[in-house]
Design a protein around this motif. Structure first.
Motif, PDB file in Angstrom:
ATOM      1  N   ARG A 132       0.858  -1.182   0.000  1.00  0.00           N
ATOM      2  CA  ARG A 132       0.000   0.000   0.000  1.00  0.00           C
ATOM      3  C   ARG A 132       0.894   1.231   0.000  1.00  0.00           C
ATOM      4  NH1 ARG A 132      -4.612   1.793   4.354  1.00  0.00           N
ATOM      5  NH2 ARG A 132      -5.385   3.513   3.103  1.00  0.00           N
ATOM      6  N   HIS A 133       0.616   2.125  -0.942  1.00  0.00           N
ATOM      7  CA  HIS A 133       1.333   3.392  -1.021  1.00  0.00           C
ATOM      8  C   HIS A 133       0.364   4.493  -0.606  1.00  0.00           C
ATOM      9  CE1 HIS A 133       4.731   1.679  -3.217  1.00  0.00           C
ATOM     10  NE2 HIS A 133       3.823   0.922  -3.814  1.00  0.00           N
ATOM     11  N   LYS A 134       0.672   5.148   0.502  1.00  0.00           N
ATOM     12  CA  LYS A 134      -0.210   6.203   0.972  1.00  0.00           C
ATOM     13  C   LYS A 134       0.602   7.242   1.730  1.00  0.00           C
ATOM     14  CE  LYS A 134      -4.690   6.946   3.031  1.00  0.00           C
ATOM     15  NZ  LYS A 134      -5.891   6.336   3.538  1.00  0.00           N
ATOM     16  N   ARG A 135       0.406   8.483   1.338  1.00  0.00           N
ATOM     17  CA  ARG A 135       1.087   9.618   1.977  1.00  0.00           C
ATOM     18  C   ARG A 135       2.603   9.416   2.020  1.00  0.00           C
ATOM     19  NH1 ARG A 135      -3.129   8.765   5.997  1.00  0.00           N
ATOM     20  NH2 ARG A 135      -4.921   9.983   5.353  1.00  0.00           N
ATOM     21  N   GLY A 136       3.161   8.957   0.917  1.00  0.00           N
ATOM     22  CA  GLY A 136       4.600   8.789   0.823  1.00  0.00           C
ATOM     23  C   GLY A 136       5.156   7.587   1.555  1.00  0.00           C
ATOM     24  N   ARG A 137       4.290   6.775   2.128  1.00  0.00           N
ATOM     25  CA  ARG A 137       4.731   5.583   2.850  1.00  0.00           C
ATOM     26  C   ARG A 137       4.409   4.331   2.064  1.00  0.00           C
ATOM     27  NH1 ARG A 137       2.081   5.522   8.490  1.00  0.00           N
ATOM     28  NH2 ARG A 137       2.220   3.348   7.896  1.00  0.00           N
ATOM     29  N   ARG A 138       5.245   3.331   2.237  1.00  0.00           N
ATOM     30  CA  ARG A 138       5.043   2.027   1.605  1.00  0.00           C
ATOM     31  C   ARG A 138       4.851   1.015   2.724  1.00  0.00           C
ATOM     32  NH1 ARG A 138       8.415  -2.396   0.227  1.00  0.00           N
ATOM     33  NH2 ARG A 138       7.897  -3.347  -1.748  1.00  0.00           N
ATOM     34  N   THR A 139       3.686   0.371   2.745  1.00  0.00           N
ATOM     35  CA  THR A 139       3.370  -0.607   3.785  1.00  0.00           C
ATOM     36  C   THR A 139       3.114  -1.962   3.135  1.00  0.00           C
ATOM     37  OG1 THR A 139       2.330   1.141   5.091  1.00  0.00           O
ATOM     38  CG2 THR A 139       1.828  -1.128   5.710  1.00  0.00           C
ATOM     39  N   LEU A 140       3.788  -2.984   3.637  1.00  0.00           N
ATOM     40  CA  LEU A 140       3.617  -4.338   3.107  1.00  0.00           C
ATOM     41  C   LEU A 140       2.524  -5.057   3.879  1.00  0.00           C
ATOM     42  CD1 LEU A 140       4.639  -6.665   1.267  1.00  0.00           C
ATOM     43  CD2 LEU A 140       6.172  -7.286   3.143  1.00  0.00           C
ATOM     44  N   PHE A 141       1.603  -5.651   3.143  1.00  0.00           N
ATOM     45  CA  PHE A 141       0.572  -6.524   3.709  1.00  0.00           C
ATOM     46  C   PHE A 141       0.991  -7.939   3.352  1.00  0.00           C
ATOM     47  CE2 PHE A 141      -3.220  -9.091   3.132  1.00  0.00           C
ATOM     48  CZ  PHE A 141      -3.938  -8.832   4.282  1.00  0.00           C
ATOM     49  N   ASP A 142       1.091  -8.803   4.344  1.00  0.00           N
ATOM     50  CA  ASP A 142       1.521 -10.182   4.110  1.00  0.00           C
ATOM     51  C   ASP A 142       0.747 -11.085   5.060  1.00  0.00           C
ATOM     52  OD1 ASP A 142       2.791 -12.604   3.709  1.00  0.00           O
ATOM     53  OD2 ASP A 142       4.809 -11.835   4.113  1.00  0.00           O
ATOM     54  N   GLN A 143      -0.258 -11.757   4.528  1.00  0.00           N
ATOM     55  CA  GLN A 143      -1.085 -12.632   5.348  1.00  0.00           C
ATOM     56  C   GLN A 143      -0.883 -14.072   4.917  1.00  0.00           C
ATOM     57  OE1 GLN A 143      -5.408 -12.532   4.982  1.00  0.00           O
ATOM     58  NE2 GLN A 143      -5.519 -12.548   7.203  1.00  0.00           N
ATOM     59  N   ARG A 144      -0.281 -14.811   5.798  1.00  0.00           N
ATOM     60  CA  ARG A 144      -0.096 -16.243   5.553  1.00  0.00           C
ATOM     61  C   ARG A 144      -1.310 -16.958   6.115  1.00  0.00           C
ATOM     62  NH1 ARG A 144       5.551 -17.061   4.541  1.00  0.00           N
ATOM     63  NH2 ARG A 144       6.631 -15.109   4.870  1.00  0.00           N
ATOM     64  N   ARG A 145      -1.881 -17.840   5.354  1.00  0.00           N
ATOM     65  CA  ARG A 145      -3.073 -18.569   5.799  1.00  0.00           C
ATOM     66  C   ARG A 145      -2.740 -19.358   7.048  1.00  0.00           C
ATOM     67  NH1 ARG A 145      -6.686 -15.869   4.782  1.00  0.00           N
ATOM     68  NH2 ARG A 145      -8.158 -17.533   5.006  1.00  0.00           N
ATOM     69  N   GLY A 146      -3.641 -19.304   8.010  1.00  0.00           N
ATOM     70  CA  GLY A 146      -3.439 -20.017   9.251  1.00  0.00           C
ATOM     71  C   GLY A 146      -2.731 -19.178  10.299  1.00  0.00           C
ATOM     72  N   ALA A 147      -2.267 -17.946   9.924  1.00  0.00           N
ATOM     73  CA  ALA A 147      -1.608 -17.077  10.901  1.00  0.00           C
ATOM     74  C   ALA A 147      -2.624 -16.612  11.923  1.00  0.00           C
ATOM     75  CB  ALA A 147      -0.982 -15.880  10.194  1.00  0.00           C
ATOM     76  N   ARG A 148      -2.199 -16.504  13.164  1.00  0.00           N
ATOM     77  CA  ARG A 148      -3.101 -16.072  14.229  1.00  0.00           C
ATOM     78  C   ARG A 148      -2.566 -14.807  14.865  1.00  0.00           C
ATOM     79  NH1 ARG A 148      -6.836 -19.832  15.810  1.00  0.00           N
ATOM     80  NH2 ARG A 148      -6.497 -21.894  14.984  1.00  0.00           N
ATOM     81  N   GLY A 149      -3.522 -14.007  15.358  1.00  0.00           N
ATOM     82  CA  GLY A 149      -3.141 -12.817  16.121  1.00  0.00           C
ATOM     83  C   GLY A 149      -2.632 -11.711  15.247  1.00  0.00           C
ATOM     84  N   ARG A 150      -2.112 -10.673  15.904  1.00  0.00           N
ATOM     85  CA  ARG A 150      -1.595  -9.515  15.219  1.00  0.00           C
ATOM     86  C   ARG A 150      -0.085  -9.542  15.245  1.00  0.00           C
ATOM     87  NH1 ARG A 150      -5.602  -5.794  14.281  1.00  0.00           N
ATOM     88  NH2 ARG A 150      -7.515  -6.221  15.361  1.00  0.00           N
ATOM     89  N   GLY A 151       0.486  -8.952  14.221  1.00  0.00           N
ATOM     90  CA  GLY A 151       1.935  -8.859  14.187  1.00  0.00           C
ATOM     91  C   GLY A 151       2.462  -9.149  12.801  1.00  0.00           C
ATOM     92  N   PRO A 152       3.789  -9.127  12.639  1.00  0.00           N
ATOM     93  CA  PRO A 152       4.382  -9.338  11.324  1.00  0.00           C
ATOM     94  C   PRO A 152       3.908 -10.655  10.712  1.00  0.00           C
ATOM     95  CG  PRO A 152       6.037  -8.619  12.909  1.00  0.00           C
ATOM     96  CD  PRO A 152       4.779  -8.902  13.680  1.00  0.00           C
ATOM     97  N   GLY A 153       3.528 -10.569   9.458  1.00  0.00           N
ATOM     98  CA  GLY A 153       3.106 -11.764   8.728  1.00  0.00           C
ATOM     99  C   GLY A 153       1.661 -12.161   8.972  1.00  0.00           C
ATOM    100  N   SER A 154       0.991 -11.527   9.941  1.00  0.00           N
ATOM    101  CA  SER A 154      -0.397 -11.914  10.212  1.00  0.00           C
ATOM    102  C   SER A 154      -1.361 -11.195   9.295  1.00  0.00           C
ATOM    103  CB  SER A 154      -0.767 -11.634  11.664  1.00  0.00           C
ATOM    104  OG  SER A 154      -0.891 -10.248  11.887  1.00  0.00           O
ATOM    105  N   GLY A 155      -0.914 -10.052   8.731  1.00  0.00           N
ATOM    106  CA  GLY A 155      -1.783  -9.281   7.859  1.00  0.00           C
ATOM    107  C   GLY A 155      -2.811  -8.481   8.602  1.00  0.00           C
ATOM    108  N   GLN A 156      -2.708  -8.413   9.905  1.00  0.00           N
ATOM    109  CA  GLN A 156      -3.705  -7.665  10.684  1.00  0.00           C
ATOM    110  C   GLN A 156      -3.078  -6.480  11.349  1.00  0.00           C
ATOM    111  OE1 GLN A 156      -5.887 -10.243  13.272  1.00  0.00           O
ATOM    112  NE2 GLN A 156      -6.184 -11.719  11.672  1.00  0.00           N
TER     113      GLN A 156
END
Length: 156
Positions: A132-156
């Motif tokens: 996602r490119h918004k306001r000059g920032r680049r944010t990676l969304f990465d959701q691995r199926r079966g991931a739980r909770g919040r944090g890197p790789g969870s997509g939440q």
């Protein structure tokens, strides 16, 4: 509002509707038209796209309220794309087990949510990625199926 999700029959009509819808929304409004049209055309030719339409009661024609377009990369290509920002060659865009959402826009939050849920329904076992490119920032969304909770790789 009644949201329906569908592929538009006919690649030229789909391309015209997608380009018209996205050209009025950032960040796509700032893209070079040749780059945007080429990306959309490839998504549509591969069948990797979906429209959200508002077909409110009484309307004779549905209104486009969202669009998602994606590629299917293998994990190695997707990880390189995430690290470098350089998209993989077009010949790597089919058959992988990572859904990389290249184009995502919606006029209504409900349309965006419906499109997101549809990706998970179409590809229930796939990893889902996007940048996602918004306001000059680049944010990676990465959701691995079966991931739980919040944090890197969870997509939440």
């Amino acid at each position: 509002m009644t949201i329906s999700l569908k592929k538009i029959p006919g690649p030229w009509l789909a391309l015209g509707l997608a380009a018209n819808f996205l050209a009025r929304r950032e960040p796509f409004a700032g893209y070079r038209s040749a780059d945007l049209i080429r990306t959309l055309s490839r998504q549509i030719q591969r069948g990797h796209y979906l429209f959200a339409l508002d077909s409110a009661a009484g309307d004779t024609e549905a209104r486009v309220v969202g669009y998602f377009g994606w590629s299917l990369y293998d994990h190695a290509a997707a990880d390189r794309f995430a690290a470098t920002g350089v998209s993989p060659d077009e010949d790597l865009a089919e058959g992988g087990d990572v859904v990389w959402i290249l184009t995502a826009a919606a006029a209504e939050r409900s349309a965006f949510v419906a499109l997101g849920k549809s990706i998970h329904a179409l590809y229930p076992a796939h990893r889902v990625m996007a940048v996602r490119h918004k306001r000059g920032r680049r944010t990676l969304f990465d959701q691995r199926r079966g991931a739980r909770g919040r944090g890197p790789g969870s997509g939440q």
